[in-house]
Structures are given as structure tokens and as C-alpha cells.
Write a protein that holds these residues in place. Structure first.
Motif, PDB file in Angstrom:
ATOM      1  N   ASN A  58      37.195  44.389  43.444  1.00 29.34           N
ATOM      2  CA  ASN A  58      36.573  44.471  42.403  1.00 29.34           C
ATOM      3  C   ASN A  58      36.314  43.022  41.827  1.00 29.34           C
ATOM      4  O   ASN A  58      37.321  42.294  41.310  1.00 29.34           O
TER       5      ASN A  58
ATOM      6  N   GLY B 241      34.733  42.013  39.476  1.00 33.36           N
ATOM      7  CA  GLY B 241      34.841  41.704  38.048  1.00 33.36           C
ATOM      8  C   GLY B 241      36.100  41.231  37.544  1.00 33.36           C
ATOM      9  O   GLY B 241      36.222  41.235  36.472  1.00 33.36           O
ATOM     10  N   ASN B 242      37.202  41.554  38.415  1.00 32.85           N
ATOM     11  CA  ASN B 242      38.495  41.331  37.905  1.00 32.85           C
ATOM     12  C   ASN B 242      38.980  39.906  38.357  1.00 32.85           C
ATOM     13  O   ASN B 242      38.629  39.509  39.460  1.00 32.85           O
ATOM     14  N   PRO B 243      39.152  38.881  37.515  1.00 34.35           N
ATOM     15  CA  PRO B 243      39.555  37.415  37.945  1.00 34.35           C
ATOM     16  C   PRO B 243      40.598  37.536  39.026  1.00 34.35           C
ATOM     17  O   PRO B 243      40.747  36.747  39.778  1.00 34.35           O
TER      18      PRO B 243
ATOM     19  N   VAL C 258      31.584  45.534  40.873  1.00 34.22           N
ATOM     20  CA  VAL C 258      31.720  44.239  39.696  1.00 34.22           C
ATOM     21  C   VAL C 258      31.899  45.174  38.665  1.00 34.22           C
ATOM     22  O   VAL C 258      31.145  45.638  38.117  1.00 34.22           O
ATOM     23  N   ASN C 259      33.136  45.011  38.108  1.00 36.09           N
ATOM     24  CA  ASN C 259      33.481  45.921  36.692  1.00 36.09           C
ATOM     25  C   ASN C 259      34.727  45.175  36.085  1.00 36.09           C
ATOM     26  O   ASN C 259      35.769  45.229  36.424  1.00 36.09           O
ATOM     27  N   ARG C 260      34.408  44.698  34.945  1.00 36.69           N
ATOM     28  CA  ARG C 260      35.217  43.670  34.435  1.00 36.69           C
ATOM     29  C   ARG C 260      36.149  44.774  33.294  1.00 36.69           C
ATOM     30  O   ARG C 260      37.103  44.232  32.980  1.00 36.69           O
ATOM     31  N   GLU C 261      35.497  45.788  33.030  1.00 37.81           N
ATOM     32  CA  GLU C 261      36.596  46.844  32.321  1.00 37.81           C
ATOM     33  C   GLU C 261      37.534  47.497  33.302  1.00 37.81           C
ATOM     34  O   GLU C 261      38.526  48.349  32.697  1.00 37.81           O
TER      35      GLU C 261
ATOM     36  N   ARG D 259      27.611  49.316  38.787  1.00 35.07           N
ATOM     37  CA  ARG D 259      28.686  48.538  39.239  1.00 35.07           C
ATOM     38  C   ARG D 259      28.878  48.053  40.582  1.00 35.07           C
ATOM     39  O   ARG D 259      29.613  47.187  40.891  1.00 35.07           O
TER      40      ARG D 259
END
Length: 370
Positions: A341, A343-345, A321-324, A313
Motif C-alpha cells: 500500500n 499510500g501508507n508511509p 495507493v490508499n492513505r486511509e 485506489r
């Protein structure tokens, strides 16, 4: 103060700033959490591995050498070439990053060869009442302290306005000679307070990041890690507030310079001294607490298990970067403080908002204060 003395104090201050920041970078491997080595998840017992210990010592020696050389260069280049001096000041940061990448690759190779791994990406831990009662960062209401500083600067600008020349010198070259002027008017009074308000908003946003950050918890020591992180976050929020107050107060030098109460060289020396004063609280917190309170946990028994591993990540060891993960802000993997983060918009939205705010502020300054 004579021009030569002012130049000496200025160059010495820049050299000290370079050395202090370089020393903090050099100490980073000792300030990170025990479960991380050069931005790689490892068992806590791996910190005693001779190979990792050699890498930490090599990182320290190389970064300190670059920092010392940069400090000497800053001392000699200030009056001769300020632009080159600015590049030299950034050398310890660049050296620390490149060394981290090199040692990160070596630690990952050791991790693969030793079979350090975990069966799950994250283990949930419960700290119970201890986590609920752990220290918290200062409330955001503390940032209201910026308001009296801004109002006091506005009052100072109004009091000094009659003594200001027309046009007002607002920019000076490296030799301290005025090369930019502004017509005497309301803009001269508004400029210092506008800069202070923008800085206060940026610092308040940083404080908000600390409050909204995910609270890390060690699977091996959930209660202690929750308390340690709470103490670290509270100390960091207090240091940020002190730094912010010092920075906003320093902007009050602008109306003093506009009115000729202080010379351009004297105001620059004062700013350098203030920068050092702003660095020291953050340096002290970093050395006492370590990243996420890691230094408060040093005396505990190290675990040989790796219960948490999200190396994939972290891009280049710095970018998470972690979309979850619903978190927008998380503690840094390498270094002191927090990271977004990506990965979070919401992180991209906040970054776009920051860029838009900076662009709007620059345009406002260019249009209204030229």
C-alpha cells in the motif's frame, strides 16, 4: 557431460522456465477473484458477460503465443547471445502487462456503460467464528529452517577449502571460462553463507508480508471467503518456504564449484533445474487456489451486486495507493500474491530499508570479497 549436452540442457531449461512463467501469466484472468476483471471491480455475474469472456480468451491466446515464441527464442539464443536471451525471457511479463492495461480500459468503459457501481467505498463484513478459526499462514518460526542449511553450507565450505586452488575462480563467462578470481582466504568460505543469509532474510521478509496482509472478505460470501483466503495464504506461505529452502540449498553449489568438484557448466545446469523445481510449487498453488482462494469459491452463486469498489485506489491496476487504509500489504488486484500500500508511509520505509539492505550487501561483497 559433454559441453554440447550441457549447452542443450541449459537452453532447454531456460525455454521451459520461460514457457511455465508465461502459462501462469496467461491464466491470470481465470485465477483472480470473481469480483475483479482485469484489475477492475465488477459484479460477480459480470464474469459471464460475453465481452469480458472474449477479452479473457484473447489475453490467453496472445500471452501464450508470446510465451511460446519467447521459449523458442530462448532455446536458440542461449549460446549465441545470452544477453538477448535474458530480454526474451522477460517478454511474456511485458506482454501480459500491456494487454492487461488495454483490456482494463475496455472493462472500465463497459462498467461505466452498464452502471456497475457501489454507494460506498467499502462494506464491512463479519465472518464471525469462521474467520477466527480460518487457516492461517505458517508461523514465522518456520523460517528458522534456513539456519541448518546455512550451517551445513558453512561446514561444506570448510571441508572443501583445502582442495580449492589459489586464486579461486568465482566468475565464469557464457562459454564457461573463468574470468574472475578471488584470493584464497576466509572470504571464499564466507561468500556462500553470506549470500544464503541475505536470501533467507529476503524470503523471511516476504513471509512476514503474508502474515501482515489485510485479510480480504467478500460481502456476498464473508464466511467462505475468509476460509478460502486462509487456505490460500497458508498454501502460499508453505510454497514460499519450500522455494526458499530450495534456493538456499542451491547456493551450496558455490563451494563445490570453487573446489572443482563440479564444472561451471554443470553448476549452471543444476541451478536452472533448481529454479524449475522452485517454480513448480508456486505454480501448483496458483492453479489450485487462485488469487486469494478465488478458485475455491467458483461453485457458489454469483452475485449481481457490486458491494465493494476501490478502482481509483489501484494505479495501472498494480499499485495500491490508499492513505486511509492502515494496511501495509494487501492482496494483488491482478496476479497472484500481494502488493504494498504505497499510500501508507510504512510501505515507503520498508522499500527504503530493502534498497538500503541490497546496497549494503553489494558494497559488502565488493569490499570484502574482491
Amino acid at each position: 557431460m559433454s559441453p554440447d549436452l550441457i549447452s542443450l540442457v541449459t537452453s532447454a531449461s531456460m525455454a521451459l522456465v520461460t514457457l511455465l512463467s508465461g502459462c501462469l501469466i496467461a491464466a491470470t484472468p481465470w485465477l483472480t477473484r470473481g469480483r475483479e476483471a482485469f484489475a477492475v471491480s465488477v459484479p460477480e455475474t459480470a464474469q459471464a458477460d460475453p465481452r469480458i469472456r472474449r477479452m479473457r480468451r484473447a489475453y490467453l491466446a496472445c500471452t501464450l503465443a508470446v510465451s511460446a515464441a519467447s521459449a523458442v527464442a530462448a532455446l536458440t539464443l542461449w549460446s549465441a547471445n545470452p544477453l538477448a536471451m535474458a530480454a526474451v525471457v522477460c517478454a511474456p511479463v511485458a506482454a501480459g502487462f500491456l494487454l492487461m492495461l488495454a483490456f482494463r480500459a475496455r472493462v472500465m468503459a463497459i462498467k461505466r456503460s452498464e452502471g456497475w457501481g457501489t454507494r460506498s467505498a467499502r462494506l464491512s463484513t463479519v465472518a464471525g467464528a469462521a474467520e477466527a478459526n480460518a487457516p492461517r499462514p505458517l508461523p514465522l518460526a518456520w523460517d528458522l529452517l534456513y539456519l541448518p542449511v546455512i550451517l551445513a553450507t558453512l561446514a561444506l565450505s570448510l571441508a572443501l577449502y583445502p582442495a580449492m586452488p589459489d586464486p579461486v575462480p568465482v566468475h565464469f563467462d557464457a562459454a564457461g571460462v573463468a574470468d574472475g578470481y578471488m584470493a584464497k582466504g576466509w572470504q571464499v568460505v564466507a561468500m556462500p553463507t553470506a549470500v544464503q543469509a541475505f536470501m533467507a532474510l529476503c524470503l523471511t521478509a516476504s513471509h512476514w508480508q503474508i502474515l501482515r496482509s489485510r485479510r480480504p472478505s467478500s460481502p456476498e460470501h464473508p464466511v467462505a471467503s475468509a476460509i478460502a483466503y486462509g487456505m490460500f495464504a497458508r498454501a502460499q506461505s508453505a510454497a514460499l518456504l519450500v522455494t526458499g529452502i530450495v534456493i538456499t540449498v542451491s547456493i551450496a553449489i558455490m563451494p563445490l564449484a570453487f573446489a572443482g568438484v563440479v564444472t561451471s557448466d554443470q553448476s549452471f545446469v543444476a541451478l536452472i533445474v533448481i529454479i524449475i523445481a522452485a517454480i513448480l510449487p508456486n505454480l501448483a498453488v496458483s492453479l489450485v487456489y487462485g488469487q486469494a482462494g478465488s478458485r475455491l469459491l467458483r461453485r457458489m452463486t454469483a452475485s449481481s451486486e457490486l458491494g465493494f469498489d476501490d478502482d481509483e485506489r489501484w494505479r495501472l491496476g498494480l499499485f495500491y495507493v490508499n492513505r486511509e487504509d492502515p494496511s501495509v500489504v494487501v492482496p494483488r488486484r491482478f496476479g497472484i500474491g500481494w502488493a504494498m500500500n504505497w499510500g501508507n508511509p510504512k510501505s515507503w520505509g520498508l522499500a527504503a530499508l530493502l534498497v538500503a539492505a541490497i546496497a549494503a550487501f553489494v558494497v559488502l561483497v565488493e569490499v570484502l570479497f574482491r
